[in-house]
Design an enzyme around this catalytic site. Structure first.
Site, PDB file in Angstrom:
ATOM      1  N   GLU A 186      41.685  91.211  35.163  1.00 46.69           N
ATOM      2  CA  GLU A 186      42.315  90.303  36.132  1.00 46.69           C
ATOM      3  C   GLU A 186      43.400  91.047  36.906  1.00 46.69           C
ATOM      4  OE1 GLU A 186      43.617  87.224  33.489  1.00 46.69           O
ATOM      5  OE2 GLU A 186      41.894  85.950  33.948  1.00 46.69           O
TER       6      GLU A 186
ATOM      7  N   GLY B 208      43.332  83.951  27.849  1.00 48.21           N
ATOM      8  CA  GLY B 208      41.869  83.968  27.693  1.00 48.21           C
ATOM      9  C   GLY B 208      41.360  85.369  27.371  1.00 48.21           C
TER      10      GLY B 208
ATOM     11  N   SER C 208      39.424  78.169  32.384  1.00 51.43           N
ATOM     12  CA  SER C 208      38.841  76.849  32.664  1.00 51.43           C
ATOM     13  C   SER C 208      39.164  76.364  34.073  1.00 51.43           C
ATOM     14  CB  SER C 208      39.354  75.845  31.638  1.00 51.43           C
ATOM     15  OG  SER C 208      40.771  75.763  31.703  1.00 51.43           O
ATOM     16  N   THR C 209      40.263  76.826  34.665  1.00 50.02           N
ATOM     17  CA  THR C 209      40.587  76.401  36.038  1.00 50.02           C
ATOM     18  C   THR C 209      39.776  77.207  37.043  1.00 50.02           C
ATOM     19  OG1 THR C 209      42.843  76.018  35.221  1.00 50.02           O
ATOM     20  CG2 THR C 209      42.490  75.844  37.612  1.00 50.02           C
TER      21      THR C 209
ATOM     22  N   GLY D 102      46.374  85.780  30.565  1.00 48.25           N
ATOM     23  CA  GLY D 102      45.797  86.547  29.490  1.00 48.25           C
ATOM     24  C   GLY D 102      45.540  85.800  28.217  1.00 48.25           C
TER      25      GLY D 102
ATOM     26  N   ASP E 215      48.698  81.006  32.780  1.00 47.29           N
ATOM     27  CA  ASP E 215      49.206  80.236  31.632  1.00 47.29           C
ATOM     28  C   ASP E 215      50.615  79.726  31.895  1.00 47.29           C
ATOM     29  OD1 ASP E 215      46.923  80.711  29.842  1.00 47.29           O
ATOM     30  OD2 ASP E 215      47.522  82.783  30.115  1.00 47.29           O
TER      31      ASP E 215
ATOM     32  N   ASP F 222      42.521  82.595  40.799  1.00 46.43           N
ATOM     33  CA  ASP F 222      42.553  82.654  39.337  1.00 46.43           C
ATOM     34  C   ASP F 222      43.630  81.732  38.792  1.00 46.43           C
ATOM     35  OD1 ASP F 222      42.488  85.513  36.993  1.00 46.43           O
ATOM     36  OD2 ASP F 222      41.993  83.379  36.767  1.00 46.43           O
ATOM     37  N   GLY F 223      43.471  81.387  37.540  1.00 47.64           N
ATOM     38  CA  GLY F 223      44.427  80.506  36.875  1.00 47.64           C
ATOM     39  C   GLY F 223      45.598  81.288  36.308  1.00 47.64           C
TER      40      GLY F 223
HETATM   41  O1  DER Z   1      43.455  84.202  30.475  1.00 48.94           O
HETATM   42  C1  DER Z   1      43.701  84.089  31.671  1.00 48.94           C
HETATM   43  O2  DER Z   1      44.310  84.926  32.340  1.00 48.94           O
HETATM   44  C2  DER Z   1      43.384  82.759  32.315  1.00 48.94           C
HETATM   45  O3  DER Z   1      43.321  82.908  33.724  1.00 48.94           O
HETATM   46  C3  DER Z   1      44.508  81.808  31.955  1.00 48.94           C
HETATM   47  O4  DER Z   1      45.682  82.413  32.370  1.00 48.94           O
HETATM   48  C4  DER Z   1      44.356  80.434  32.558  1.00 48.94           C
HETATM   49  O5  DER Z   1      43.338  79.803  31.861  1.00 48.94           O
HETATM   50  P1  DER Z   1      43.089  78.234  32.042  1.00 48.94           P
HETATM   51  O6  DER Z   1      42.793  78.041  33.518  1.00 48.94           O
HETATM   52  O7  DER Z   1      41.898  77.986  31.169  1.00 48.94           O
HETATM   53  O8  DER Z   1      44.325  77.505  31.603  1.00 48.94           O
END
Ligand code: DER
Length: 233
Positions: free
Chosen positions: A107, A101, A30-31, A99, A88, A85-86
């Site tokens: 990734e 997601g 989502s980020t 991960g 957790d 990239d985002g």
């Molecule tokens: O699954 C992933 O690797 C995503 O990048 C996760 O680590 C971050 O997801 P979010 O931005 O929805 O919190």
């Protein structure tokens, strides 16, 4: 500001690192979605040009196609200029857990090929130690005899009172990754020891494909934080 607005602030800040002509790793979640949207917008406005996107999931690929972002892959671009990239979890050394997601393998492949990896998070992702917040540490494994592999993973972290759970798709079936594999989520009640030792031990288990600890990979973390606004580590 809502959490999603904070994610958007961090994402837009990260896109300021993007220059025309770059090959970009496009993150998942989502980020990262906000960053990909922003890149598409700047391309449309002509403020960015000659961008090639390398998506980290089928989901991001679809989003990028809908935005008209030119796409390619690691076979054609084995070296990438910048990934956004985002995550957790982020620890003080910029080690990440990713991960949740389900996209950790692609990734890690894409972000491992990058010169710069800008990680974008809201402040809720900051932790002192990875894997200690009771949240899942995802591990991608082959479907063949998954119980056998899940038990080996659980035993590996028995010192942390670990529980290994097969991730399901919400309809009672195993979640299947873009690569046709399963995900086992490891829930540790106590911190694990040395992260690199844990990482090596996980990857020695036959049947494990990859895990969600991204050690020493992020070059910059952008945290959208209240009330201080943005800060970049
Ligand atoms: O699954 C992933 O690797 C995503 O990048 C996760 O680590 C971050 O997801 P979010 O931005 O929805 O919190």
């Amino acid at each position: 500001l809502t959490q999603d607005e904070l994610k958007k602030i961090a994402a837009y800040k990260a896109v300021e690192f993007v220059e025309s002509g770059m090959v970009l790793g496009l993150g998942t979640g989502s980020t990262a979605k906000h960053a990909v949207d922003r890149i598409g917008e700047l391309l449309r406005q002509g403020k960015l040009s000659n961008i090639v996107g390398i998506p980290t999931s089928k989901k991001t690929q679809e989003q990028a196609v809908s935005l008209g972002i030119p796409l390619s892959d690691l076979d054609n671009y084995p070296t990438i200029d910048l990934a956004i990239d985002g995550a957790d979890e982020v620890d003080p050394h910029l080690n990440l857990v990713k991960g949740r997601g389900g996209s950790l393998l692609r990734e890690k492949m894409v972000e491992g090929a990058c010169k710069k990896f800008v990680c974008i998070v809201d402040e809720s992702k900051l932790v002192k130690h990875l894997g200690g917040s009771g949240l899942a540490l995802p591990v991608e494994i082959v479907p063949f005899c998954w119980k056998f592999t899940a038990n080996k993973l659980q035993k590996l972290f028995q010192g942390s009172d670990c529980v290994a759970k097969l991730r399901n798709d919400g309809e009672g079936k195993p979640f299947v990754t873009d690569n046709g594999n399963y995900i086992v989520d490891l829930y540790l009640k106590k911190e694990m020891g040395d992260l690199q030792v844990a990482s090596d031990a996980i990857l020695r288990i036959a049947g494990v494909v990859e895990h969600g600890m991204f050690l020493d990979m992020a070059t910059t973390v952008i945290v959208a934080d209240l009330p201080f606004g943005i800060y970049i580590d």
